[in-house]
Scaffold this active site. Sequence first.
Site, PDB file in Angstrom:
ATOM      1  CG  ASN A   9      -1.640   1.264   1.355  1.00 44.00           C
ATOM      2  OD1 ASN A   9      -1.692   1.989   0.507  1.00 44.00           O
ATOM      3  ND2 ASN A   9      -2.292   1.658   2.614  1.00 44.00           N
ATOM      4  CD1 TRP A  10       3.350   1.156  -2.849  1.00 41.36           C
ATOM      5  CD2 TRP A  10       3.200   2.179  -4.737  1.00 41.36           C
ATOM      6  NE1 TRP A  10       4.051   0.548  -3.858  1.00 41.36           N
ATOM      7  CE2 TRP A  10       3.850   0.993  -5.255  1.00 41.36           C
ATOM      8  CE3 TRP A  10       2.937   3.111  -5.919  1.00 41.36           C
ATOM      9  CZ2 TRP A  10       4.370   0.562  -6.463  1.00 41.36           C
ATOM     10  CZ3 TRP A  10       3.339   2.844  -7.252  1.00 41.36           C
ATOM     11  CH2 TRP A  10       4.031   1.590  -7.219  1.00 41.36           C
ATOM     12  CE  LYS A  11       0.166   3.381   4.925  1.00 42.15           C
ATOM     13  NZ  LYS A  11       0.007   3.356   6.131  1.00 42.15           N
ATOM     14  N   GLY A 176       2.173   1.893  10.631  1.00 36.62           N
ATOM     15  CA  GLY A 176       3.154   3.208  10.707  1.00 36.62           C
ATOM     16  C   GLY A 176       3.778   3.458  12.077  1.00 36.62           C
ATOM     17  CB  SER A 216       5.084  -1.774  12.042  1.00 36.07           C
ATOM     18  OG  SER A 216       4.575  -0.719  12.097  1.00 36.07           O
ATOM     19  N   GLY A 237       2.925  -1.295   4.188  1.00 33.70           N
ATOM     20  CA  GLY A 237       2.827   0.083   3.937  1.00 33.70           C
ATOM     21  C   GLY A 237       4.206   0.606   3.836  1.00 33.70           C
ATOM     22  N   GLY A 238       4.825   1.266   4.724  1.00 33.73           N
ATOM     23  CA  GLY A 238       6.110   2.023   4.456  1.00 33.73           C
ATOM     24  C   GLY A 238       7.172   1.166   4.055  1.00 33.73           C
TER      25      GLY A 238
END
Length: 254
Positions: A9-11, A176, A216, A237-238
């Site tokens: 998920n690149w947001k 995150g 995370s 995510g990150g």
Amino acid sequence: MARKIVAGNWKMNLNRDEAFALVSEITGMLKDEESRNLKVILFPSFVHLGAVVQLCLGDARIHVGAQNCNDHVAGAYTGEISASMIQSYGANHVLIGHSERRLYFKESGDLLSHKINMALQQSLTPVFCIGESLEERNSSIHFNRIEQQLSTEIFHLSGDDFKKCIIAYEPVWAIGTGLTASPEQAQEMHAFIRAIIRKKYSIEVAEETSILYGGSCNDQNAAQIFSLPDVDGGLIGGASLKSRSFVNIIKSLP
Ligand code: PEP
């Protein structure tokens, strides 16, 4: 048996050149893993969707999805994107119910149910995100919260439609933040989710549903999390924004 999946998920990150570079690095690095029957899903922002689909055409293991869709078919909803638009660009998945959308955009359970219906109508696979807040976990109501999200937001589906969905368990306190659910916490919640699905539908539906962990997850902890019996991969995510770490996470799938 549930399909093992790693999704990124690149947001709201990456401009055009950065997005293109990331995709070409990922596809290049995955060439070494050609023999493996992997399933990877990339969730870029809407503006990159069509281009990322084109860039991934050479590798059938890589799927592309949108981070959101509107709950209406079409119409006067300025700034919104419909499920059919997403589908028309060749994307085949959509994130629904991510905690950032629930929190910052006040998306309600009722709205999310409509979005799931809309996605399925357009043959998009919903990746439906559920998760408890830190307060809910500290008050020991995390299992109730997860059961409530499932029963009020997605259990209106028939077994056949539910089987088309992917569930992502993402404890909100782990997204995150650098905090990850411990292997015990992740396994017990994933087993709980699978048990609830079994009770609502059937053993077959429960065993075939992919339940991803998110929060995370990185290339240091992915192998341990993915080895848990009820964890079928991860929503990242990150760590999905750097090709090396994302590919290492993909390689951690058992
Ligand atoms: C997410 O956004 O779905 C997520 C899991 O983020 P992170 O990996 O950065 O915690």
